[in-house]
Design a protein around this motif. Sequence first.
Motif, PDB file in Angstrom:
ATOM      1  N   THR A 416       0.815  -1.220   0.000  1.00  0.00           N
ATOM      2  CA  THR A 416       0.000   0.000   0.000  1.00  0.00           C
ATOM      3  C   THR A 416       0.849   1.271   0.000  1.00  0.00           C
ATOM      4  OG1 THR A 416      -0.256  -0.167   2.396  1.00  0.00           O
ATOM      5  CG2 THR A 416      -2.051  -1.023   1.035  1.00  0.00           C
ATOM      6  N   ARG A 417       2.182   1.127   0.148  1.00  0.00           N
ATOM      7  CA  ARG A 417       3.014   2.309  -0.076  1.00  0.00           C
ATOM      8  C   ARG A 417       2.963   2.685  -1.558  1.00  0.00           C
ATOM      9  NH1 ARG A 417       7.761   2.573   4.420  1.00  0.00           N
ATOM     10  NH2 ARG A 417       7.402   0.382   4.769  1.00  0.00           N
ATOM     11  N   ALA A 418       2.971   1.674  -2.427  1.00  0.00           N
ATOM     12  CA  ALA A 418       2.828   1.930  -3.864  1.00  0.00           C
ATOM     13  C   ALA A 418       1.439   2.505  -4.142  1.00  0.00           C
ATOM     14  CB  ALA A 418       3.051   0.638  -4.651  1.00  0.00           C
ATOM     15  N   LEU A 419       0.426   1.965  -3.452  1.00  0.00           N
ATOM     16  CA  LEU A 419      -0.937   2.489  -3.622  1.00  0.00           C
ATOM     17  C   LEU A 419      -1.008   3.953  -3.179  1.00  0.00           C
ATOM     18  CD1 LEU A 419      -3.941   1.975  -4.289  1.00  0.00           C
ATOM     19  CD2 LEU A 419      -4.231   1.181  -1.928  1.00  0.00           C
ATOM     20  N   PHE A 420      -0.361   4.251  -2.051  1.00  0.00           N
ATOM     21  CA  PHE A 420      -0.286   5.629  -1.537  1.00  0.00           C
ATOM     22  C   PHE A 420       0.298   6.555  -2.600  1.00  0.00           C
ATOM     23  CE2 PHE A 420       2.621   8.636   0.835  1.00  0.00           C
ATOM     24  CZ  PHE A 420       1.634   9.467   1.343  1.00  0.00           C
ATOM     25  N   GLU A 421       1.431   6.157  -3.192  1.00  0.00           N
ATOM     26  CA  GLU A 421       2.077   6.993  -4.211  1.00  0.00           C
ATOM     27  C   GLU A 421       1.178   7.145  -5.434  1.00  0.00           C
ATOM     28  OE1 GLU A 421       4.786   8.642  -3.785  1.00  0.00           O
ATOM     29  OE2 GLU A 421       5.568   7.705  -1.956  1.00  0.00           O
ATOM     30  N   ALA A 422       0.586   6.040  -5.864  1.00  0.00           N
ATOM     31  CA  ALA A 422      -0.264   6.094  -7.057  1.00  0.00           C
ATOM     32  C   ALA A 422      -1.488   6.975  -6.814  1.00  0.00           C
ATOM     33  CB  ALA A 422      -0.682   4.678  -7.459  1.00  0.00           C
ATOM     34  N   CYS A 423      -2.038   6.914  -5.617  1.00  0.00           N
ATOM     35  CA  CYS A 423      -3.202   7.760  -5.288  1.00  0.00           C
ATOM     36  C   CYS A 423      -2.790   9.232  -5.243  1.00  0.00           C
ATOM     37  CB  CYS A 423      -3.807   7.338  -3.955  1.00  0.00           C
ATOM     38  SG  CYS A 423      -4.712   5.784  -4.028  1.00  0.00           S
ATOM     39  N   LEU A 424      -1.611   9.518  -4.659  1.00  0.00           N
ATOM     40  CA  LEU A 424      -1.137  10.904  -4.606  1.00  0.00           C
ATOM     41  C   LEU A 424      -1.101  11.511  -6.007  1.00  0.00           C
ATOM     42  CD1 LEU A 424       1.816  11.221  -2.056  1.00  0.00           C
ATOM     43  CD2 LEU A 424      -0.618  11.714  -1.748  1.00  0.00           C
ATOM     44  N   ALA A 425      -0.690  10.711  -6.992  1.00  0.00           N
ATOM     45  CA  ALA A 425      -0.611  11.208  -8.370  1.00  0.00           C
ATOM     46  C   ALA A 425      -1.980  11.664  -8.861  1.00  0.00           C
ATOM     47  CB  ALA A 425      -0.040  10.131  -9.279  1.00  0.00           C
ATOM     48  N   GLU A 426      -3.045  11.120  -8.263  1.00  0.00           N
ATOM     49  CA  GLU A 426      -4.399  11.549  -8.639  1.00  0.00           C
ATOM     50  C   GLU A 426      -4.998  12.463  -7.570  1.00  0.00           C
ATOM     51  OE1 GLU A 426      -6.972   8.573 -10.176  1.00  0.00           O
ATOM     52  OE2 GLU A 426      -5.337   7.467 -11.148  1.00  0.00           O
ATOM     53  N   ARG A 427      -4.118  13.023  -6.734  1.00  0.00           N
ATOM     54  CA  ARG A 427      -4.560  13.980  -5.703  1.00  0.00           C
ATOM     55  C   ARG A 427      -5.505  13.353  -4.692  1.00  0.00           C
ATOM     56  NH1 ARG A 427      -1.951  19.091  -5.589  1.00  0.00           N
ATOM     57  NH2 ARG A 427      -0.606  18.878  -7.390  1.00  0.00           N
ATOM     58  N   ILE A 428      -5.240  12.110  -4.365  1.00  0.00           N
ATOM     59  CA  ILE A 428      -6.012  11.438  -3.318  1.00  0.00           C
ATOM     60  C   ILE A 428      -5.018  10.974  -2.266  1.00  0.00           C
ATOM     61  CG2 ILE A 428      -7.559   9.510  -2.765  1.00  0.00           C
ATOM     62  CD1 ILE A 428      -8.312   9.481  -5.786  1.00  0.00           C
ATOM     63  N   CYS A 429      -5.353  11.179  -1.010  1.00  0.00           N
ATOM     64  CA  CYS A 429      -4.433  10.782   0.069  1.00  0.00           C
ATOM     65  C   CYS A 429      -5.047   9.677   0.925  1.00  0.00           C
ATOM     66  CB  CYS A 429      -4.082  11.989   0.939  1.00  0.00           C
ATOM     67  SG  CYS A 429      -2.989  11.569   2.316  1.00  0.00           S
ATOM     68  N   ILE A 430      -4.279   8.610   1.127  1.00  0.00           N
ATOM     69  CA  ILE A 430      -4.680   7.539   2.052  1.00  0.00           C
ATOM     70  C   ILE A 430      -3.528   7.328   3.037  1.00  0.00           C
ATOM     71  CG2 ILE A 430      -6.134   6.357   0.350  1.00  0.00           C
ATOM     72  CD1 ILE A 430      -3.727   4.411  -0.030  1.00  0.00           C
ATOM     73  N   ALA A 431      -3.791   6.593   4.104  1.00  0.00           N
ATOM     74  CA  ALA A 431      -2.728   6.303   5.073  1.00  0.00           C
ATOM     75  C   ALA A 431      -2.292   4.853   4.909  1.00  0.00           C
ATOM     76  CB  ALA A 431      -3.230   6.558   6.494  1.00  0.00           C
ATOM     77  N   PRO A 432      -1.074   4.628   4.376  1.00  0.00           N
ATOM     78  CA  PRO A 432      -0.637   3.243   4.140  1.00  0.00           C
ATOM     79  C   PRO A 432      -0.429   2.484   5.443  1.00  0.00           C
ATOM     80  CG  PRO A 432       1.154   4.789   3.694  1.00  0.00           C
ATOM     81  CD  PRO A 432      -0.064   5.618   3.971  1.00  0.00           C
ATOM     82  N   GLY A 433      -0.705   1.185   5.420  1.00  0.00           N
ATOM     83  CA  GLY A 433      -0.679   0.352   6.623  1.00  0.00           C
ATOM     84  C   GLY A 433       0.657   0.310   7.326  1.00  0.00           C
ATOM     85  N   ALA A 434       1.753   0.524   6.560  1.00  0.00           N
ATOM     86  CA  ALA A 434       3.087   0.437   7.160  1.00  0.00           C
ATOM     87  C   ALA A 434       3.254   1.420   8.317  1.00  0.00           C
ATOM     88  CB  ALA A 434       4.140   0.698   6.100  1.00  0.00           C
ATOM     89  N   LEU A 435       2.457   2.503   8.309  1.00  0.00           N
ATOM     90  CA  LEU A 435       2.577   3.511   9.364  1.00  0.00           C
ATOM     91  C   LEU A 435       2.093   3.017  10.717  1.00  0.00           C
ATOM     92  CD1 LEU A 435       1.241   6.726   7.609  1.00  0.00           C
ATOM     93  CD2 LEU A 435       3.608   6.070   8.048  1.00  0.00           C
TER      94      LEU A 435
END
Lengths: 494, 494
Positions: A416-435
């Motif tokens: 989900t770090r990759a998902l986090f980065e991919a979402c940021l590219a579309e101006r969407i922010c999520i909190a990846p589980g690694a945190l």
Amino acid sequence: MDPHGALYLQIADTLAQSIRAGTLARGERMPSVRDLARRHGVSVSTAVQAYRSLEDAQLIEARPRSGYFVAARPPRLPEPEVSRPPERSLPVDLGEVAAHMIRVGHDPQYISFGAACPSADLFDNDRVRRTVSRAIQRNRALLTHYPVGPGQEALRRVIARQALRLGCPLDPSRILVSNGCLESITLALRAATEPGDIVALESPTYFGFLEILENLRLRALEIPTHPRTGLSLDALQLALDTQPVRAVLAVPTLSNPLGSCMPQTERRRLAQMMSAHGIPLIEDVIYNELAEQDDKRRAVKSFDETGHVMLCGSFSKTVSPGIRLGWIEGGRWHDKVARLKAATSGGQTPVMELALADLLSQPGYESGHRHLRSVIAARVDQARGVIARSFPKGTRVTDPPGGFILWVELPAALDTRALFEACLAERICIAPGALFSATDRYRHCVRLGVGGRWDDAQVRALGRVGEIAESLLQAQRPSAAAAAFRAERIRSAV
Amino acid sequence: MDPHGALYLQIADTLAQSIRAGTLARGERMPSVRDLARRHGVSVSTAVQAYRSLEDAQLIEARPRSGYFVAARPPRLPEPEVSRPPERSLPVDLGEVAAHMIRVGHDPQYISFGAACPSADLFDNDRVRRTVSRAIQRNRALLTHYPVGPGQEALRRVIARQALRLGCPLDPSRILVSNGCLESITLALRAATEPGDIVALESPTYFGFLEILENLRLRALEIPTHPRTGLSLDALQLALDTQPVRAVLAVPTLSNPLGSCMPQTERRRLAQMMSAHGIPLIEDVIYNELAEQDDKRRAVKSFDETGHVMLCGSFSKTVSPGIRLGWIEGGRWHDKVARLKAATSGGQTPVMELALADLLSQPGYESGHRHLRSVIAARVDQARGVIARSFPKGTRVTDPPGGFILWVELPAALDTRALFEACLAERICIAPGALFSATDRYRHCVRLGVGGRWDDAQVRALGRVGEIAESLLQAQRPSAAAAAFRAERIRSAV
């Protein structure tokens, strides 16, 4: 008019509770508008308003010429299972991801599911403004007076009164006002531990806690946690028996990110365990007012007979996020906490303390909470529906009894770090589980906060997160196949 | 009317400066009221007001039928000598004395010289109240908005502008707002040190710093300090060359408690030393605006070319004690400080940040400071006179170029903890010297803060402190003789 006390909302809340409890079944026809008006002794237009509000919350649907029906339950996803963190304590090093996520998560240019903050529109801004202005008029002398000591007595008394709702009779003179719940928890940990000590906490846990541990050079011992009932006390008992745990840090009501609520019997047992081991439970009650049922709001502290529970709270999630104040009752560590507090940041701005005391004393306080819970519950329902429809097969999601946080387990192959980065590219922010762990155990999970602004754009963006996750998984499959192919070629070349 | 901008005060300030600088000699006749009015182009009544204000400050005296004269200089006491702390670092353990002293020092039932806080009457309460109310009206939305990040940009920009007066061009985006200067310094130390590290600081030093060191488990290395010029840089250089010092914490302008101000050439050298050793100077500029001359206000940071100075400030001593906000520019430790800050206490109350920004931008700001300096200087003069008259023979006292703190060295035989207790019995609070060091080197000293309420009762109480000190010394002499007698008897009995 006080919108929070409005009649139509009270009616809508009652109906919403019946729908969520199943008393009104999914698909069932709702009483006619006229019936509803008659039953509650209100005008037809008030009854219509109540139904509109339930419609907005997607709890009921209007069918042309047939009236209102309880909305079909969104397709349900299974919940996550009990977490299985490792049995050893670990130093914490979250790196820059959390700071980056928080920065973006509050940037208005992003659609954010990253923050665990309720949006401004959920609060009665007029009431807050009037109250703060009045506090300044009435206590103007305090504006130029040096604040010293534990905080304004009026506020400490009101906090003690509020704590009665958590089952805790607190002595106002032992309550310290702080600059927010994070400061309270930092003070509690500093009072009870030394660098290098082990602190037990829920797994997954709030990254803010992990950052405090990292900063204080404490080791995190993550304890298995059930998404409904919270900390496994058997696992905690084992940890206490086998490792030199110096403090337990937990959110027994609506833990972040799982949303778990510890049952009452367990709360009593947890208080007794702390007492028996002579170590503190640092209990964060910041979400207690957001729990749906009263028994879930009772604090572990209410079962504490020996002063081994340190209670930390704040009103930023439930009264006004822009008034940055929290509090702590430090149990038998009170004196040490008080000294640390005085030496670390002195007092708070007194007029704001008095404004908060006034806000907490006003009659609309409780109905404001009901309103908040009801609106948030509708958002969470809707978000769970979107997740069920749009997220990859195999996704699990929590079903918390309150609050605005969902914990989503995606297929294990997804980072989900990759998902986090991919979402940021579309101006969407999520909190990846690694945190949410000192381990990488939750790298396939995300936390979604749905307490922020909520409209069609948010709903679409949430669906989009699911689609991006799906496409990342798809992209991985061929590359996994390609990797296997390459490995095969290398083997055959040897 | 804005009392701080009042014409009579401007005239009084100019005259007061001439008196203190010696341009108008002690005993010299002042111009007649008519002359003064003509010279400044004001009415006679304004000129009378100016003289009354100087009379209140005891800078001039009216003699019947002769007019006004510059008051006779109070009998001067010698100043303390350069301090000689031990050359090894020590862990800090202040015990409960500081907390007890602070509690009592702010209790209105006591006449307090214990606190280093200016009293409320020194500030323009009306202006503050109006400004805060306006900030709330204009920024009401922020009351229900979750604060995130380094603080309101408007405030960070104003802080950067104010820092120009200290000779520092700061980038507002690298300024972090905090919950007061103590929090700033705690963050700076946490960012730059690990538990067990050595921190060098002035000797004597502010007990609040020692408490922070104690709480962070840092070792204090106290550096010889001159009551006029501050830190001995030769001694500091020796310490840096021979011991693993990890940070220097200092108040180069109006150090607490000595009131020393480091000369400009030394400031440049200190900045270079930090750079050469690759360790930070944590520079506290909380008192800079209270220094009488502009060159004393220039920060060490202004000579820092490598980011080795962390600048910490607050406006609680000069703008409004009841608005509890500070700031920090962390130099090359900025990112770490920012992360610690976010994880430890999150943001501050945004509307108060904006109110402070407004207060700092108002045209009366500078004249308000002049007024504050002038009133405080008069109190300090008067206090020094009382000390000269009432304290035991052999007493030394500092003569600081600004601020409201006096450091008094009493005869070595006096233990000021006993003096503290004896004064408490008469409802007077002082700060015993033991608080200002990790050693017991200053047990015969006291710090007297005279920024608090100031009237005849205070003046009498201050004289009483001297009398109590004298009587304690008297009581000790016979008992010292008795002890010698007892010792002799024991010897002869053996």
